[in-house]
Design a protein around this motif. Structure first.
Motif, PDB file in Angstrom:
ATOM      1  N   GLN A  21      37.900  53.386  19.847  1.00 49.89           N
ATOM      2  CA  GLN A  21      38.679  52.374  20.556  1.00 49.89           C
ATOM      3  C   GLN A  21      40.156  52.484  20.217  1.00 49.89           C
ATOM      4  O   GLN A  21      40.532  52.907  19.127  1.00 49.89           O
ATOM      5  N   TYR A  31      45.083  45.475  26.047  1.00 49.95           N
ATOM      6  CA  TYR A  31      43.896  46.045  26.668  1.00 49.95           C
ATOM      7  C   TYR A  31      43.189  46.916  25.631  1.00 49.95           C
ATOM      8  O   TYR A  31      43.821  47.456  24.733  1.00 49.95           O
ATOM      9  N   THR A  32      41.876  47.057  25.785  1.00 52.18           N
ATOM     10  CA  THR A  32      41.094  47.907  24.902  1.00 52.18           C
ATOM     11  C   THR A  32      40.579  49.100  25.691  1.00 52.18           C
ATOM     12  O   THR A  32      39.940  48.936  26.727  1.00 52.18           O
ATOM     13  N   LEU A  33      40.878  50.286  25.189  1.00 52.45           N
ATOM     14  CA  LEU A  33      40.344  51.520  25.738  1.00 52.45           C
ATOM     15  C   LEU A  33      39.194  51.937  24.840  1.00 52.45           C
ATOM     16  O   LEU A  33      39.369  52.070  23.629  1.00 52.45           O
ATOM     17  N   ARG A  34      38.016  52.124  25.427  1.00 53.75           N
ATOM     18  CA  ARG A  34      36.841  52.462  24.627  1.00 53.75           C
ATOM     19  C   ARG A  34      36.185  53.721  25.166  1.00 53.75           C
ATOM     20  O   ARG A  34      36.046  53.901  26.377  1.00 53.75           O
ATOM     21  N   THR A  36      32.716  55.561  25.330  1.00 58.11           N
ATOM     22  CA  THR A  36      31.305  55.200  25.188  1.00 58.11           C
ATOM     23  C   THR A  36      30.514  56.361  24.574  1.00 58.11           C
ATOM     24  O   THR A  36      31.012  57.487  24.454  1.00 58.11           O
ATOM     25  N   LYS A  40      32.267  58.359  28.320  1.00 60.92           N
ATOM     26  CA  LYS A  40      32.990  57.787  29.449  1.00 60.92           C
ATOM     27  C   LYS A  40      34.073  56.868  28.896  1.00 60.92           C
ATOM     28  O   LYS A  40      34.007  56.429  27.748  1.00 60.92           O
ATOM     29  N   LEU A  41      35.051  56.512  29.730  1.00 58.12           N
ATOM     30  CA  LEU A  41      36.113  55.594  29.317  1.00 58.12           C
ATOM     31  C   LEU A  41      35.943  54.244  29.986  1.00 58.12           C
ATOM     32  O   LEU A  41      35.645  54.161  31.166  1.00 58.12           O
ATOM     33  N   ILE A  42      36.181  53.192  29.194  1.00 59.87           N
ATOM     34  CA  ILE A  42      36.181  51.832  29.707  1.00 59.87           C
ATOM     35  C   ILE A  42      37.483  51.182  29.253  1.00 59.87           C
ATOM     36  O   ILE A  42      37.814  51.220  28.068  1.00 59.87           O
ATOM     37  N   LEU A  43      38.205  50.577  30.186  1.00 64.53           N
ATOM     38  CA  LEU A  43      39.435  49.845  29.875  1.00 64.53           C
ATOM     39  C   LEU A  43      39.206  48.385  30.219  1.00 64.53           C
ATOM     40  O   LEU A  43      38.888  48.047  31.364  1.00 64.53           O
ATOM     41  N   THR A  44      39.345  47.513  29.219  1.00 62.77           N
ATOM     42  CA  THR A  44      39.131  46.081  29.440  1.00 62.77           C
ATOM     43  C   THR A  44      40.321  45.291  28.913  1.00 62.77           C
ATOM     44  O   THR A  44      41.057  45.744  28.052  1.00 62.77           O
TER      45      THR A  44
END
Length: 45
Positions: A21, A31-34, A36, A40-44
């Motif tokens: 992260q 924002y948090t870039l994670r 997985t 894969k990338l998830i931006l929340t």
């Protein structure tokens, strides 16, 4: 020059410094870039 070359490119693993992260700030919002387990990338927000 392609459109891809016209924009900065960042390696997500460099942004996370070996972790999964990273925090990214835009106009005071965090924002948090994670990354997985499926790589894969998830931006929340």
């Amino acid at each position: 020059m392609t459109a891809f070359e016209e924009h900065p490119v960042y390696d997500a693993k460099d942004l996370t410094k070996g972790d999964t992260q990273a925090r990214i700030v835009l106009d005071g919002q965090v924002y948090t870039l994670r990354i997985t387990k499926a790589n894969k990338l998830i931006l929340t927000k």
